[in-house]
Write an enzyme that holds these catalytic residues in place. Structure first.
Site, short mmCIF file in Angstrom:
data_model
loop_
_atom_site.label_atom_id
_atom_site.label_comp_id
_atom_site.label_asym_id
_atom_site.label_seq_id
_atom_site.Cartn_x
_atom_site.Cartn_y
_atom_site.Cartn_z
N ASP A 67 -5.45 -3.27 13.07
CA ASP A 67 -5.94 -4.60 12.69
C ASP A 67 -5.56 -5.64 13.73
OD1 ASP A 67 -3.23 -4.38 12.11
OD2 ASP A 67 -3.45 -4.64 9.96
N ASP A 136 2.17 -6.33 -1.22
CA ASP A 136 1.09 -6.40 -2.22
C ASP A 136 0.25 -5.12 -2.24
OD1 ASP A 136 -0.38 -6.58 0.11
OD2 ASP A 136 -1.32 -8.52 -0.37
N HIS A 138 -1.11 -3.57 0.40
CA HIS A 138 -2.15 -3.41 1.42
C HIS A 138 -1.77 -2.34 2.43
CE1 HIS A 138 -0.31 -6.92 3.98
NE2 HIS A 138 -0.03 -5.80 4.59
N GLU A 143 -6.44 -5.96 1.76
CA GLU A 143 -5.75 -6.65 0.68
C GLU A 143 -6.28 -6.17 -0.68
OE1 GLU A 143 -3.20 -8.10 1.46
OE2 GLU A 143 -3.40 -9.86 2.75
C1 GLP Z 1 1.32 -6.21 8.07
C2 GLP Z 1 0.31 -5.25 8.74
C3 GLP Z 1 0.39 -3.87 8.15
C4 GLP Z 1 1.83 -3.56 7.84
C5 GLP Z 1 2.32 -4.44 6.73
C6 GLP Z 1 3.81 -4.35 6.47
O1 GLP Z 1 0.86 -7.45 7.73
N1 GLP Z 1 -1.04 -5.67 8.80
O2 GLP Z 1 -0.20 -2.92 9.03
O3 GLP Z 1 1.97 -2.24 7.43
O4 GLP Z 1 1.88 -5.77 6.87
O5 GLP Z 1 4.54 -5.01 7.45
P1 GLP Z 1 6.10 -4.76 7.66
O6 GLP Z 1 6.23 -3.37 8.15
O7 GLP Z 1 6.53 -5.77 8.68
O8 GLP Z 1 6.74 -4.95 6.34
#
Ligand code: GLP
Length: 261
Positions: A67, A136, A138, A143
């Site tokens: 992404d 959440d 995702h 989302e």
């Molecule tokens: C982000 C990314 C995801 C990631 C998630 C968790 O916003 N878009 O690919 O897995 O949220 O992030 P983190 O590993 O920093 O908790």
């Protein structure tokens, strides 16, 4: 779904790196799916150490990001392109020109998303996808309410995700973009193997839903239950709400050697 409950976040990262490395050897041009966020950093560090020791090479590999934010200026340090360069690309021996991401600055958004889908297909598809999970539920930036058949497209970030990610923008919620381009759930499910890593208590509800909840767009990560080769690696805090944790531990401890990387 294989669930490994490690003793620590560090151990979870090492186990994930074992799986990723095992999926990459044997091919001269493997395709790795890379995630941003803090969860996969330990995996990249493990992979980098293996490359430095000469045990692994990504010289022939290509990589696809999940992404990208929309609306950040080129070169912004929190653009996912810059983040992946920092936490992955520059640490291993992959050719930087073979690390691909969706074009968050494209004026033709639909065209950019279609081109990204084609690029993944033309590379032969993703051999192994590294994934984190949002609080959440995702995956990538799919989302809640994302179609479980979705492809790469533009999405609006939830307030929760923007709050979670504000720490990367000096704590300033207003600085966090509102939109992103993200691989769809359907795109992600086409990877041949998926390794999810989640650590910390903040992820425990999303992890419970992903592993034991009903498949639903309310918690997009539950779609991973439909994939035949998913391994979820957790630390004890992220695993704390799993009803069948003892069973997962028993299965993991008694795996035959041929099932281990
Ligand atoms: C982000 C990314 C995801 C990631 C998630 C968790 O916003 N878009 O690919 O897995 O949220 O992030 P983190 O590993 O920093 O908790």
């Amino acid at each position: 779904m294989d669930v490994g409950i490690a003793g620590s976040a560090r151990e979870a990262a090492a186990l994930a790196a074992d799986l990723v490395a095992a999926a990459l050897v044997g091919s001269t041009s493997p395709v790795l799916g890379v995630a941003t966020g803090s969860s996969p950093v330990g995996i990249y560090d493990e992979l980098a150490q293996r490359v430095a020791r000469g045990e692994l090479s990504l010289a022939g590999a290509s990589a696809f990001m999940l992404d990208e934010y929309v609306g950040l200026p080129v070169g912004h340090p929190q653009a996912y392109r810059a983040v992946i360069d920092e936490i992955f690309t520059r640490k291993v021996d992959i050719d930087p020109s073979r690390v691909h991401g969706p074009d968050g600055g494209a004026s033709d958004v639909e065209g950019a998303c279609a081109a990204y889908e084609s690029a993944i297909r033309d590379a032969g598809g993703v051999d192994v996808q590294i994934l984190g999970i949002g609080t959440d539920g995702h995956i990538a930036f799919n989302e809640p309410s994302s179609s479980l058949a979705s492809r790469t497209r533009i999405k609006t970030l939830t307030r929760q995700t923007r709050l979670d990610n504000a720490r990367f923008f000096g704590g300033d919620l207003d600085a966090v973009p509102t939109h992103c381009l993200t691989q769809g759930v359907g795109t992600i499910l086409e990877a041949r193997e998926i390794v999810v890593v989640a650590t910390g208590a903040a992820k425990s509800e999303a992890v419970r839903q992903m592993v034991e909840g009903a498949v639903s767009a309310r918690w997009p990560a539950t779609a991973l239950q439909l994939h035949p080769r998913v391994t979820v690696l957790l630390d004890p805090e992220a695993a704390a709400r799993l009803e069948l944790a003892d069973y997962y531990r028993e299965v993991w401890a008694n795996k035959p050697d041929w099932q281990r990387p």
